[in-house]
Design a protein around this motif. Structure first.
Motif, PDB file in Angstrom:
ATOM      1  N   ILE A 226     -73.816  49.196 -36.365  1.00 58.01           N
ATOM      2  CA  ILE A 226     -73.940  49.988 -35.151  1.00 58.01           C
ATOM      3  C   ILE A 226     -72.671  49.808 -34.332  1.00 58.01           C
ATOM      4  N   ARG A 227     -72.025  50.916 -33.999  1.00 53.70           N
ATOM      5  CA  ARG A 227     -70.763  50.858 -33.256  1.00 53.70           C
ATOM      6  C   ARG A 227     -70.835  51.625 -31.936  1.00 53.70           C
ATOM      7  N   ASP A 228     -72.017  51.877 -31.465  1.00 56.01           N
ATOM      8  CA  ASP A 228     -72.212  52.651 -30.245  1.00 56.01           C
ATOM      9  C   ASP A 228     -71.831  51.822 -29.025  1.00 56.01           C
ATOM     10  N   GLN A 229     -71.067  52.418 -28.104  1.00 58.71           N
ATOM     11  CA  GLN A 229     -70.649  51.714 -26.894  1.00 58.71           C
ATOM     12  C   GLN A 229     -71.809  51.444 -25.947  1.00 58.71           C
ATOM     13  N   ARG A 230     -72.946  52.083 -26.215  1.00 56.31           N
ATOM     14  CA  ARG A 230     -74.117  51.853 -25.365  1.00 56.31           C
ATOM     15  C   ARG A 230     -74.876  50.587 -25.756  1.00 56.31           C
ATOM     16  N   LEU A 231     -74.435  49.928 -26.818  1.00 59.18           N
ATOM     17  CA  LEU A 231     -75.011  48.651 -27.221  1.00 59.18           C
ATOM     18  C   LEU A 231     -73.991  47.548 -26.966  1.00 59.18           C
ATOM     19  N   LYS A 232     -74.340  46.603 -26.109  1.00 59.94           N
ATOM     20  CA  LYS A 232     -73.468  45.482 -25.778  1.00 59.94           C
ATOM     21  C   LYS A 232     -74.087  44.189 -26.299  1.00 59.94           C
ATOM     22  N   LEU A 233     -73.389  43.545 -27.231  1.00 63.34           N
ATOM     23  CA  LEU A 233     -73.872  42.305 -27.807  1.00 63.34           C
ATOM     24  C   LEU A 233     -73.366  41.092 -27.029  1.00 63.34           C
ATOM     25  N   ASN A 234     -74.004  39.961 -27.227  1.00 60.55           N
ATOM     26  CA  ASN A 234     -73.617  38.702 -26.574  1.00 60.55           C
ATOM     27  C   ASN A 234     -73.603  38.828 -25.054  1.00 60.55           C
ATOM     28  N   LYS A 235     -74.567  39.568 -24.530  1.00 55.84           N
ATOM     29  CA  LYS A 235     -74.697  39.740 -23.084  1.00 55.84           C
ATOM     30  C   LYS A 235     -76.000  39.089 -22.637  1.00 55.84           C
ATOM     31  N   VAL A 236     -75.871  37.890 -22.091  1.00 53.57           N
ATOM     32  CA  VAL A 236     -77.042  37.124 -21.661  1.00 53.57           C
ATOM     33  C   VAL A 236     -77.318  37.429 -20.192  1.00 53.57           C
ATOM     34  N   VAL A 237     -78.386  38.122 -19.925  1.00 47.94           N
ATOM     35  CA  VAL A 237     -78.727  38.473 -18.541  1.00 47.94           C
ATOM     36  C   VAL A 237     -79.282  37.256 -17.829  1.00 47.94           C
ATOM     37  N   ARG A 238     -78.731  36.964 -16.662  1.00 49.90           N
ATOM     38  CA  ARG A 238     -79.168  35.811 -15.889  1.00 49.90           C
ATOM     39  C   ARG A 238     -79.737  36.185 -14.527  1.00 49.90           C
ATOM     40  N   GLU A 239     -79.415  37.389 -14.060  1.00 49.07           N
ATOM     41  CA  GLU A 239     -79.880  37.755 -12.715  1.00 49.07           C
ATOM     42  C   GLU A 239     -80.128  39.254 -12.639  1.00 49.07           C
ATOM     43  N   ILE A 240     -81.250  39.634 -12.028  1.00 51.17           N
ATOM     44  CA  ILE A 240     -81.577  41.040 -11.796  1.00 51.17           C
ATOM     45  C   ILE A 240     -81.896  41.215 -10.318  1.00 51.17           C
ATOM     46  N   ASN A 241     -81.042  41.959  -9.637  1.00 56.85           N
ATOM     47  CA  ASN A 241     -81.245  42.280  -8.230  1.00 56.85           C
ATOM     48  C   ASN A 241     -81.777  43.704  -8.128  1.00 56.85           C
ATOM     49  N   TYR A 242     -82.866  43.894  -7.377  1.00 54.97           N
ATOM     50  CA  TYR A 242     -83.448  45.229  -7.300  1.00 54.97           C
ATOM     51  C   TYR A 242     -83.784  45.593  -5.861  1.00 54.97           C
ATOM     52  N   SER A 243     -83.698  46.873  -5.597  1.00 54.96           N
ATOM     53  CA  SER A 243     -84.030  47.414  -4.284  1.00 54.96           C
ATOM     54  C   SER A 243     -84.617  48.799  -4.480  1.00 54.96           C
ATOM     55  N   LYS A 244     -84.915  49.475  -3.405  1.00 57.42           N
ATOM     56  CA  LYS A 244     -85.493  50.815  -3.500  1.00 57.42           C
ATOM     57  C   LYS A 244     -84.480  51.836  -4.007  1.00 57.42           C
ATOM     58  N   SER A 245     -83.207  51.501  -3.971  1.00 56.68           N
ATOM     59  CA  SER A 245     -82.187  52.468  -4.383  1.00 56.68           C
ATOM     60  C   SER A 245     -81.655  52.239  -5.789  1.00 56.68           C
ATOM     61  N   GLY A 246     -81.902  51.054  -6.381  1.00 56.06           N
ATOM     62  CA  GLY A 246     -81.371  50.807  -7.709  1.00 56.06           C
ATOM     63  C   GLY A 246     -81.486  49.357  -8.124  1.00 56.06           C
ATOM     64  N   VAL A 247     -80.810  49.042  -9.238  1.00 53.90           N
ATOM     65  CA  VAL A 247     -80.886  47.708  -9.816  1.00 53.90           C
ATOM     66  C   VAL A 247     -79.482  47.237 -10.203  1.00 53.90           C
ATOM     67  N   GLN A 248     -79.223  45.973  -9.971  1.00 56.67           N
ATOM     68  CA  GLN A 248     -77.968  45.355 -10.404  1.00 56.67           C
ATOM     69  C   GLN A 248     -78.295  44.218 -11.373  1.00 56.67           C
ATOM     70  N   VAL A 249     -77.618  44.219 -12.524  1.00 59.62           N
ATOM     71  CA  VAL A 249     -77.849  43.204 -13.553  1.00 59.62           C
ATOM     72  C   VAL A 249     -76.569  42.403 -13.752  1.00 59.62           C
ATOM     73  N   LYS A 250     -76.692  41.078 -13.706  1.00 58.65           N
ATOM     74  CA  LYS A 250     -75.553  40.191 -13.907  1.00 58.65           C
ATOM     75  C   LYS A 250     -75.768  39.382 -15.195  1.00 58.65           C
ATOM     76  N   THR A 251     -74.713  39.279 -15.995  1.00 60.26           N
ATOM     77  CA  THR A 251     -74.791  38.533 -17.245  1.00 60.26           C
ATOM     78  C   THR A 251     -74.027  37.225 -17.142  1.00 60.26           C
ATOM     79  N   GLU A 252     -74.255  36.366 -18.107  1.00 57.89           N
ATOM     80  CA  GLU A 252     -73.689  35.023 -18.086  1.00 57.89           C
ATOM     81  C   GLU A 252     -72.167  35.024 -18.133  1.00 57.89           C
ATOM     82  N   ASP A 253     -71.577  36.056 -18.711  1.00 54.55           N
ATOM     83  CA  ASP A 253     -70.117  36.119 -18.800  1.00 54.55           C
ATOM     84  C   ASP A 253     -69.473  36.718 -17.559  1.00 54.55           C
ATOM     85  N   GLY A 254     -70.272  36.969 -16.519  1.00 53.11           N
ATOM     86  CA  GLY A 254     -69.733  37.479 -15.260  1.00 53.11           C
ATOM     87  C   GLY A 254     -69.759  38.986 -15.125  1.00 53.11           C
TER      88      GLY A 254
END
Length: 485
Positions: A226-254
């Motif tokens: 699979i070579r699709d740019q919509r798939l990101k490997l080695n991305k460890v999610v550590r934080e999910i910030n959410y509000s009424k307007s959207g969501v922000q996801v932070k991964t371990e690599d910054g």
């Protein structure tokens, strides 16, 4: 990076196939929502669909069986057939001739046959009792499988009866009958719907080739990669910030990703851990639904020997070891049918025994296993060339193998388990109750969650509840963004 939809993917959800994230993404893609992103913590997709090389053979640490022959068509079995994957019908029919005593030697077949007959009758009673408890208009409180066994007045207590009961229950649920819900576990719809013919997949391409086949339907690929740019490997999610307007996801690599919506498909075990921080904290009704569910541990330990010393041929593939300690290295399988000349055995352990074993060094585990094998086959047997021990419970990306429905956990609470929190949607085998813990639960959960999100995107009135048309009352009226709700 800004996306209109972010499909958050970190790990798979169960020992049996967990293609939830891929099915959810494919469902969104097929509906015309193609601006998606998949975040995977590992170096390849699959999670607990995990094939590895072991002494020149492909073995499955996770999903291993596909089911067929029932009134409903099984999509996994169909894909395996379409890909010409090598599968072998598992024959448990001669277990009565293959149960070993704690101190060695086989139980006489007539004694085992009598015990199996009691177990089968007991299982039929439990199924009938569960049906009565759930009858429309007569819905009654749930009980554990053990309570139903007590009502039948045949509770397994001897080593032989316990290993047979383990074969009937723990081998499927990965937890003992005393903690497992009767109403929500029995009957086992996986087998009622798809049949009782279980096919052991043993193909050099691995079980993960089924998932790759599904992913290739909508992700760009070259051959099997699979070579699709919509798939990101080695991305460890550590934080999910959410509000009424959207969501922000932070991964371990910054890395930081912005989205309108997120689908979280991690296991309930990971949700119970501190790997991912939600900001604000998830409301109490949600965390309670998460913490009260069970994440079970189901571990297959592989050993390769210089030569085989166990019986082989027809009706010998599976054998059981009856120990006074329930679940002590109980279920064994050789691979001489699937992998002739491989000299590979594996033993299945679950629950507290699996957790205990994980905390030991490999050499200690090997010593325990060899002691059991010598009890069964005598002292004149070789040491293994290699041992392979998965550690699902210790792995921070899994924290177990698959979910199990505990006694006292209501359908109302389960609705909360899969209920969205604002713009965060939750999916996985633990959210699809009919096939809970099985591959098919993950498959249908991904499709179901994506369809609910699609309804929300197209019709805002569906955004605040998982199913507005459910007969179950709304479970809460709290503001999902209020951490004290």
């Amino acid at each position: 990076m800004s996306r209109s939809i972010l499909f958050y993917l970190m790990v798979d959800l169960s020992l049996c196939v967990k293609e939830t994230r891929i099915l959810a993404a494919k469902t969104l893609h097929d509906s015309g929502i193609q601006d998606i992103l998949i975040l995977e913590a590992n170096s390849k997709i699959g999670g607990r669909i995990h094939s590895v090389q072991f002494r020149g053979h492909t073995v499955e640490l996770g999903a291993n069986w596909v089911i067929g022959g029932g009134p409903r068509s099984n999509h996994l079995y169909e894909i395996a057939s379409k890909l010409n994957l090598k599968t072998y019908l598992s024959d448990y029919g001669n277990i009565s001739a293959n149960i070993y005593k704690q101190e060695g030697g086989l139980y006489p077949k007539h004694i085992v046959s009598a015990a199996l007959e009691v177990a089968e009758t007991r299982d039929q009673f439990c199924t009938s009792f569960s049906t009565r408890l759930s009858a429309p208009g007569h819905d009654r409180d749930d009980v554990s499988i053990l309570v139903s066994q007590r009502l039948f007045k045949e509770v397994p207590t001897t080593p032989l009866d316990m290993v047979i009961d383990y074969f009937y229950n723990d081998y499927e649920d990965a937890e003992p009958p005393r903690v497992t819900s009767l109403k929500n576990t029995i009957p086992r719809y996986e087998f009622l719907d798809f049949g009782d013919q279980t096919y052991f997949l043993a193909d050099s391409r691995g079980f993960e080739s089924i998932l790759i086949y599904i992913a290739k339907q909508f992700l760009s690929h070259k051959h099997e990669v699979i070579r699709d740019q919509r798939l990101k490997l080695n991305k460890v999610v550590r934080e999910i910030n959410y509000s009424k307007s959207g969501v922000q996801v932070k991964t371990e690599d910054g890395s930081v990703y912005q989205a309108k919506y997120v689908i979280v498909s991690v296991s309930v075990g990971v949700l119970q851990s501190d790997l991912i921080v939600f900001k604000p904290h998830l409301p109490q009704w949600k965390t309670q639904a998460i913490y009260e569910f069970d994440m079970a541990v189901y571990t297959k330990i592989f050993l390769r020997f210089p030569y085989k010393f166990w019986p082989s041929g027809p009706e010998t593939e599976f054998f059981l070891y009856a120990h006074e300690k329930r679940g002590y290295y109980p279920i064994w399988q050789h691979l001489e049918t699937e992998m002739p000349g491989s000299n590979i055995l594996f033993v299945t352990v679950t629950d507290e025994e699996a957790k205990r074993i994980e905390q030991q060094q490999d050499i200690k585990i090997q010593e325990e296993i060899m002691d059991v094998l010598k009890k069964m086959f005598g002292n004149d047997i070789p040491e293994p060339d290699e041992i392979l021990i998965p550690r699902w419970w210790s792995n921070r990306f899994f924290k177990g193998s698959f979910s199990n429905w505990p006694i006292g956990y209501s359908q109302r609470r389960h609705m909360q388990l899969k209920e969205p929190v604002g713009r965060i949607y939750f999916s996985g085998e633990h959210t699809y109750s009919r096939y809970l813990g099985y591959a098919d639960a993950a498959y249908f959960a991904g499709i179901e969650t994506a369809n609910h999100l699609i309804r929300c995107i197209k019709h805002e009135k569906y955004c605040n509840g998982y199913d507005r048309h459910s007969t179950i009352d709304r479970l809460h009226n709290e503001d999902p963004y209020d951490p004290d709700a």
